[in-house]
Design an enzyme around this catalytic site. Structure first.
Site, PDB file in Angstrom:
ATOM      1  N   ALA A   1     -55.660 -12.584-117.192  1.00  0.00           N
ATOM      2  CA  ALA A   1     -55.482 -11.279-117.699  1.00  0.00           C
ATOM      3  C   ALA A   1     -54.550 -10.504-117.169  1.00  0.00           C
ATOM      4  CB  ALA A   1     -56.864 -10.560-117.704  1.00  0.00           C
ATOM      5  N   LYS A   2     -54.114 -10.740-115.635  1.00  0.00           N
ATOM      6  CA  LYS A   2     -53.314 -10.099-114.882  1.00  0.00           C
ATOM      7  C   LYS A   2     -53.270  -8.681-114.825  1.00  0.00           C
ATOM      8  CE  LYS A   2     -50.137 -14.033-115.728  1.00  0.00           C
ATOM      9  NZ  LYS A   2     -50.743 -14.942-116.683  1.00  0.00           N
ATOM     10  N   ARG A   3     -54.567  -8.463-114.835  1.00  0.00           N
ATOM     11  CA  ARG A   3     -54.873  -6.764-114.651  1.00  0.00           C
ATOM     12  C   ARG A   3     -54.671  -6.212-113.465  1.00  0.00           C
ATOM     13  NH1 ARG A   3     -55.153  -7.746-119.901  1.00  0.00           N
ATOM     14  NH2 ARG A   3     -57.060  -7.369-120.993  1.00  0.00           N
TER      15      ARG A   3
END
Lengths: 267, 267
Positions: A92-94
């Site tokens: 998700a690379k949040r």
């Protein structure tokens, strides 16, 4: 021990392969419908064909979001189809400020119920804190990515002459890993950098995309990071064939990647 | 001209305020249900009470994702409730490799139909390319964020002695802005840094969170960046009151923030 589920799966399947469940509608096998139902069918067949060959699955949320709420349901059905002993990494690379990061952490760990997530370090500690505080979950933080533009920012030289990505590895290892639940995302296309990171921070597990379609060499990755490398394959496995025997073809590719690894680990 | 919709809205409402639609279930007014339906009711009341006071709305996707597919529907209903002449910025802070970035761009610009998005620069050019290529949309790239941990990475000194965030501003202005559809996210808590960025790159619009709950000073922001600053308020407006008159209270707060700005622009 938060990595226990990964270690147990890796031991029982004799594999540190991870398969990225990134279903691109345009590339689904011809006989499947190009919608959320087709994606679920596709993922379930891939999972069934490979669940004894992997230590984890990694769905990238982007491919599901692109289909709106039907896509979200497809993601949940996909997650429900993965055998319970195999950990799930949500790619998700949040990273966002406090209250927002809390909402993202809740979406991933509670609403979707995954075991791990990928995170972006750019906004600093408090943007990751609600994830890091979940001592029962694993956080893989972007360090050195495998894409061509990875250099643009990650390889900028800092005042001490070292590239930014090494400073990110240091922040993770020395400041953000209080719950010992952190790992790094490090692209397979840069094995010498993997080696540097692994030598400095041997305690950090490394999630390594970039083998397969992106051209990274699995042998070089294993030489650089050994058992700490969780090697992700996505497109090369998922789209090995566009016929109705796509799942068998996917299994063949996964096995082919696994062979040198098993040979290396069990000589 | 991609910023035209922002400029037109700012001119007709005499406002460069943006309201962040970040509905936190725990903070909704007491008489609303704590679910997706409650969020839609809440947002619609806020929009109705403030649509003549703003130049844009900015829903942060995290708060909707936390409710799964019902949340996604609530986001779509919220977007449908915003008058068509007001631009919508999806606060998503995305950034991923090529095929994934394409899926995210499709989710934002096609499936949700927003006018602009926030993006994270850490993975470099190709991670942003599918967004940047949409010449009809605006991309606000994280540069200097308003949270306490913003320093951890963004303020690292590069070899030339300057902080990383100035290099990000340079990359955006000089390499990534080919379609003249880029802006920067710059926190209100650092007005002197806003001034430096604006002096170097006066052509870039600046999305400025951090006024209101986070304590940034609107006068200092306006002095630093003038008309290029789109000033975002979220919690201070949304949660001005927890009673059934929350929307009127929200309007009052927005007007109070607007007053010194109008005085400054129209002496």
């Amino acid at each position: 021990m938060v990595m226990q589920k990964f270690r147990a799966a890796a031991a029982s399947n004799r594999s540190t392969l991870c398969i990225g469940l990134d279903p691109d509608l345009a590339r689904l096998p011809e006989h499947l419908t190009r919608d959320a139902a087709g994606i679920v069918q596709f993922n379930q067949a891939i999972i069934e064909a490979t669940s004894d060959l992997v230590c984890a699955y990694k769905p990238n949320i982007a491919f599901y979001e692109a289909l709106g709420s039907a896509g979200w349901q497809a993601l949940k059905q996909t997650i429900a189809s993965i055998p319970g002993h195999l950990p799930i990494i949500l790619d998700a690379k949040r990273g966002d400020i406090g209250s927002t990061a809390k909402a993202y952490a809740s979406a991933a760990f509670d609403e979707l119920g995954v075991d791990a997530i990928t995170l972006s370090p750019y906004m600093g500690y408090d943007s990751l804190q609600p994830f890091l505080e979940r001592a029962d979950k694993t956080c893989f933080i972007l360090c050195r990515t495998s894409n061509p533009g990875g250099d643009d920012v990650q390889n900028l030289a800092l005042a001490n002459g070292e590239p930014l990505f090494l400073k990110i590895a240091e922040l993770v290892a020395e400041r953000w890993n209080g719950n010992q639940n952190c790992g790094l995302v490090v692209g397979a296309t840069y094995p010498s950098e993997i080696a540097t990171i692994h030598q400095r921070y041997p305690e950090l597990p490394l999630l390594v995309p970039g083998v397969g379609s992106q051209g990274g060499d699995i042998g070089a990755v294993l030489a650089a990071a050994g058992e700490q490398a969780i090697i992700n394959l996505s497109r090369s496995v998922l789209y090995a064939s566009s016929t109705s025997s796509f799942a068998e073809a996917a299994r063949d590719v996964a096995q082919r990647f696994l062979a040198p690894k098993q040979a290396l680990n069990h000589p």
